[in-house]
Design a protein around this motif. Structure first.
Motif, PDB file in Angstrom:
ATOM      1  N   SER A 144      37.816  59.359  31.538  1.00  0.00           N
ATOM      2  CA  SER A 144      38.639  59.415  30.321  1.00  0.00           C
ATOM      3  C   SER A 144      38.798  60.846  29.821  1.00  0.00           C
ATOM      4  O   SER A 144      39.882  61.238  29.374  1.00  0.00           O
ATOM      5  CB  SER A 144      38.082  58.501  29.229  1.00  0.00           C
ATOM      6  OG  SER A 144      36.800  58.915  28.823  1.00  0.00           O
ATOM      7  N   ILE A 196      40.909  54.694  27.256  1.00  0.00           N
ATOM      8  CA  ILE A 196      41.466  55.848  26.540  1.00  0.00           C
ATOM      9  C   ILE A 196      41.533  55.569  25.043  1.00  0.00           C
ATOM     10  O   ILE A 196      41.210  56.441  24.229  1.00  0.00           O
ATOM     11  CB  ILE A 196      42.837  56.249  27.110  1.00  0.00           C
ATOM     12  CG1 ILE A 196      42.704  56.637  28.598  1.00  0.00           C
ATOM     13  CG2 ILE A 196      43.468  57.371  26.291  1.00  0.00           C
ATOM     14  CD1 ILE A 196      41.755  57.796  28.897  1.00  0.00           C
ATOM     15  N   LYS A 204      38.148  56.087  23.617  1.00  0.00           N
ATOM     16  CA  LYS A 204      37.817  57.518  23.583  1.00  0.00           C
ATOM     17  C   LYS A 204      38.501  58.211  22.400  1.00  0.00           C
ATOM     18  O   LYS A 204      37.907  59.036  21.724  1.00  0.00           O
ATOM     19  CB  LYS A 204      38.241  58.167  24.916  1.00  0.00           C
ATOM     20  CG  LYS A 204      37.958  59.635  25.009  1.00  0.00           C
ATOM     21  CD  LYS A 204      36.499  59.895  25.201  1.00  0.00           C
ATOM     22  CE  LYS A 204      36.250  61.374  25.404  1.00  0.00           C
ATOM     23  NZ  LYS A 204      34.851  61.696  25.282  1.00  0.00           N
TER      24      LYS A 204
END
Length: 181
Positions: A80, A103, A106
């Motif tokens: 990521s 993602i 994150k």
């Protein structure tokens, strides 16, 4: 090389051939994609990716809400981070299902939440704004879904599409587009 004479950088994703399906869709689309990297979230980040002009981050049968080995969590974190480095450099990235969830988590910690069950079947995806993925139309499209974790709590400006029940099915962050499905 694909049939358009452009490099496609990719790796075998699994024995079921999911990656081949992605290549087939790209070939049939007639799009001129130069140096496309298809990245399996379960595999090491390919060293050739810096040459890529487009990246697809694949899905998985894994879920972020379930237990997984620490080494896999560490690996997912590294992938990521590298994908977001590519996004910061303006490389267009399409994250599919688990790739989009990794993602989202994150970027917006806590945004991926368990649903408690697998959501599998057909549904409508309703664009919330005009964009490059869904075009100018805001008309609902039929899609097939298969996910256990949902994306929630991301900024409204980043949401590209929702389900009829209001669940986020697509979002954008810079040059990254994530689609849950």
């Amino acid at each position: 090389k694909n049939n358009m004479g452009k490099d496609i950088i990719g790796y075998q994703m699994n024995p079921e051939g999911d990656r081949q399906d992605i290549y087939h869709i790209i070939r049939e689309s007639g799009e001129s994609l130069e140096r496309l990297a298809v990245i399996d979230i379960l595999e090491p980040f390919p060293v050739e990716t810096p040459r890529a002009k487009h990246i697809i981050l694949t899905g998985s049968t894994l879920t972020l809400s379930e237990e997984m080995p620490d080494d896999f969590r560490t690996h997912t974190e590294r992938v990521s981070e590298e994908v977001l480095r590519q996004v910061d450099n303006g490389i267009p990235v399409l994250g599919i299902c688990y790739g989009s969830q990794v993602i989202a988590e994150k970027l917006w910690s806590g945004s991926v939440q368990p649903t408690g069950k697998w959501n599998v079947g057909r549904t409508k995806i309703i664009p919330t704004q005009r964009n490059s993925i869904f075009g100018e139309s805001l008309e609902p499209l039929s899609i097939t879904i298969s996910y256990k974790d949902r994306i929630a709590g991301i900024p409204k400006k980043n949401i590209l599409a929702k389900s009829p029940t209001g669940e986020i099915l697509a979002y954008r962050y810079k040059s990254f587009i994530g689609i849950l499905g």
